[in-house]
Design an enzyme around this catalytic site. Structure first.
Site, PDB file in Angstrom:
ATOM      1  N   ARG A 102       0.834  -1.093   0.008  1.00 32.60           N
ATOM      2  CA  ARG A 102       0.191  -0.140   0.090  1.00 32.60           C
ATOM      3  C   ARG A 102       0.803   1.238   0.013  1.00 32.60           C
ATOM      4  O   ARG A 102       2.094   1.221   0.655  1.00 32.60           O
ATOM      5  CB  ARG A 102      -0.846   0.175   1.160  1.00 32.60           C
ATOM      6  CG  ARG A 102      -2.037   1.137   1.239  1.00 32.60           C
ATOM      7  CD  ARG A 102      -2.695   1.157   2.274  1.00 32.60           C
ATOM      8  NE  ARG A 102      -3.553   2.571   2.325  1.00 32.60           N
ATOM      9  CZ  ARG A 102      -4.280   3.109   3.436  1.00 32.60           C
ATOM     10  NH1 ARG A 102      -3.731   2.744   4.594  1.00 32.60           N
ATOM     11  NH2 ARG A 102      -5.020   4.153   3.258  1.00 32.60           N
ATOM     12  N   HIS A 103       0.251   2.176  -0.757  1.00 33.31           N
ATOM     13  CA  HIS A 103       1.156   3.526  -0.645  1.00 33.31           C
ATOM     14  C   HIS A 103       1.303   4.238   0.545  1.00 33.31           C
ATOM     15  O   HIS A 103       0.414   4.022   1.569  1.00 33.31           O
ATOM     16  CB  HIS A 103       0.425   4.541  -1.733  1.00 33.31           C
ATOM     17  CG  HIS A 103      -1.050   4.873  -1.204  1.00 33.31           C
ATOM     18  ND1 HIS A 103      -1.082   5.988  -0.139  1.00 33.31           N
ATOM     19  CD2 HIS A 103      -2.232   4.248  -1.394  1.00 33.31           C
ATOM     20  CE1 HIS A 103      -2.619   5.992   0.247  1.00 33.31           C
ATOM     21  NE2 HIS A 103      -3.128   5.017  -0.506  1.00 33.31           N
ATOM     22  N   ASN A 139      -5.432  10.693   4.262  1.00 30.78           N
ATOM     23  CA  ASN A 139      -5.536   9.650   5.159  1.00 30.78           C
ATOM     24  C   ASN A 139      -5.382  10.355   6.506  1.00 30.78           C
ATOM     25  O   ASN A 139      -6.218   9.854   7.464  1.00 30.78           O
ATOM     26  CB  ASN A 139      -3.943   8.847   4.989  1.00 30.78           C
ATOM     27  CG  ASN A 139      -4.108   7.883   3.724  1.00 30.78           C
ATOM     28  OD1 ASN A 139      -2.926   7.656   3.358  1.00 30.78           O
ATOM     29  ND2 ASN A 139      -4.984   7.375   3.592  1.00 30.78           N
ATOM     30  N   ARG A 194       0.225   8.735  -5.773  1.00 29.49           N
ATOM     31  CA  ARG A 194       0.562   8.398  -4.102  1.00 29.49           C
ATOM     32  C   ARG A 194       1.035   6.993  -4.254  1.00 29.49           C
ATOM     33  O   ARG A 194       1.844   6.454  -3.810  1.00 29.49           O
ATOM     34  CB  ARG A 194      -0.702   8.524  -3.346  1.00 29.49           C
ATOM     35  CG  ARG A 194      -2.017   7.371  -3.561  1.00 29.49           C
ATOM     36  CD  ARG A 194      -3.131   8.140  -2.681  1.00 29.49           C
ATOM     37  NE  ARG A 194      -4.215   7.247  -2.861  1.00 29.49           N
ATOM     38  CZ  ARG A 194      -5.214   7.656  -3.670  1.00 29.49           C
ATOM     39  NH1 ARG A 194      -5.190   8.722  -4.634  1.00 29.49           N
ATOM     40  NH2 ARG A 194      -6.514   6.989  -3.708  1.00 29.49           N
ATOM     41  N   GLU A 242      -7.463   2.843  -6.954  1.00 27.86           N
ATOM     42  CA  GLU A 242      -8.540   2.539  -5.952  1.00 27.86           C
ATOM     43  C   GLU A 242      -9.989   2.498  -6.465  1.00 27.86           C
ATOM     44  O   GLU A 242     -10.051   2.983  -7.752  1.00 27.86           O
ATOM     45  CB  GLU A 242      -8.055   3.845  -4.760  1.00 27.86           C
ATOM     46  CG  GLU A 242      -9.073   3.503  -3.544  1.00 27.86           C
ATOM     47  CD  GLU A 242      -8.795   2.079  -2.893  1.00 27.86           C
ATOM     48  OE1 GLU A 242      -9.280   1.176  -3.305  1.00 27.86           O
ATOM     49  OE2 GLU A 242      -8.350   2.312  -1.846  1.00 27.86           O
TER      50      GLU A 242
END
Length: 215
Positions: A14-15, A21, A64, A88
Site C-alpha cells: 500500500r502507498h 489519510n 500516491r 483505488e
C-alpha cells in the site's frame, strides 16, 4: 528462504501517507500526493522490500502509488509499469468526504455496505468490479515472472483487499475479513498446492519462512 520457496510470490504494497489519510477522507480515485511522512515511509519500506530481490514492479498510476513505487525502483533499478486497473475504488460523491460525513449524508448505503451488501458507494464501482479490473493486471505480470519470481504490486487499500480476496478464492462477502493495510505496509501471497495462500498480512517487516506442519 529463497531455497525453500516454490512458485511465484506477490507482494501487495500500500502507498504511503497522504493528507487525506490524516484527515480520514475517502480518497478513491482522487489523485492525492504523498505527504513528507509518506515519502519517508516509502523510502524505509523500499529498503526492506529490496532485500526480497523483486523481479518486477507494477503500480497504480495515481501519484500516491506511483511515487511510492518509485522509491523501490530507485533502490532496485527495476522499471515500474503503471496501470489504471490498479487504481483505488471509484466512489463517486463519497470521495473527499470523511467517514462521519458519509454516514450522515448517505447513511442507508453506508449501512448496507457495512453489512456486506453489494453497494455502489457514492454511485461508483462495486468491489467485485475493482477485482475484475485489477486481478487480470496482476495475473498478467505474474505470468511474466521467472520461476520462483517475486512481483511487487503497489496499490491502494481497497484495491488490494479486493484483489487478495479474489485471488484467495474467497466469496466477496468475506473480503472484509481481510483487515485493512496501514500506510506503506504489505501483504504477501505465495503459490501453494491448491492455489494462492496468504503468507503475510499488513506486515512492516520482511516475510519469514514458516517452519511447521502446514508448510
Amino acid at each position: 528462504m529463497n531455497g525453500t520457496r516454490r512458485g511465484p510470490r506477490v507482494v501487495f504494497w500500500r502507498h504511503g501517507q497522504t493528507s487525506w489519510n490524516l484527515e480520514g477522507r475517502f480518497q478513491g480515485s482522487t489523485d492525492i500526493p504523498l505527504t513528507g511522512t509518506g515519502v519517508a515511509q516509502a523510502r524505509r519500506a523500499a529498503r526492506l522490500l529490496a532485500a526480497l530481490g523483486p523481479d518486477a514492479i507494477i503500480a497504480s498510476d495515481l501519484r500516491r502509488a506511483a511515487d511510492t513505487a518509485a522509491e523501490l525502483a530507485a533502490v532496485t533499478g527495476l522499471p515500474v509499469s503503471h496501470h489504471e486497473g490498479l487504481r483505488e475504488t471509484y466512489a463517486g460523491v463519497w470521495q473527499g468526504l470523511t467517514n462521519d460525513e458519509i454516514q450522515r449524508k448517505y447513511g442507508e448505503d453506508y449501512a448496507a455496505w457495512r453489512r456486506g451488501e453489494p453497494v455502489r458507494r457514492g454511485g461508483g464501482e462495486l468491489e467485485t468490479e475493482v477485482a475484475d479490473r485489477a486481478v487480470p493486471v496482476i495475473q498478467a505480470a505474474v505470468a511474466e515472472l521467472p520461476t520462483d519470481g517475486t512481483l511487487v504490486v503497489v496499490s491502494h487499500g481497497g484495491a488490494i483487499r479486493t484483489s487478495l480476496g479474489r485471488l484467495l478464492g474467497l466469496e466477496p462477502f468475506h473480503w472484509e475479513s481481510l483487515g485493512g493495510l496501514s500506510n506503506c505496509c504489505w501483504s504477501v501471497l505465495g503459490r501453494g498446492g491448491r492455489g494462492w495462500r496468504l503468507l503475510e498480512h499488513n506486515a512492516g517487516t520482511l516475510p519469514q519462512t514458516v517452519i511447521g506442519d502446514d508448510t
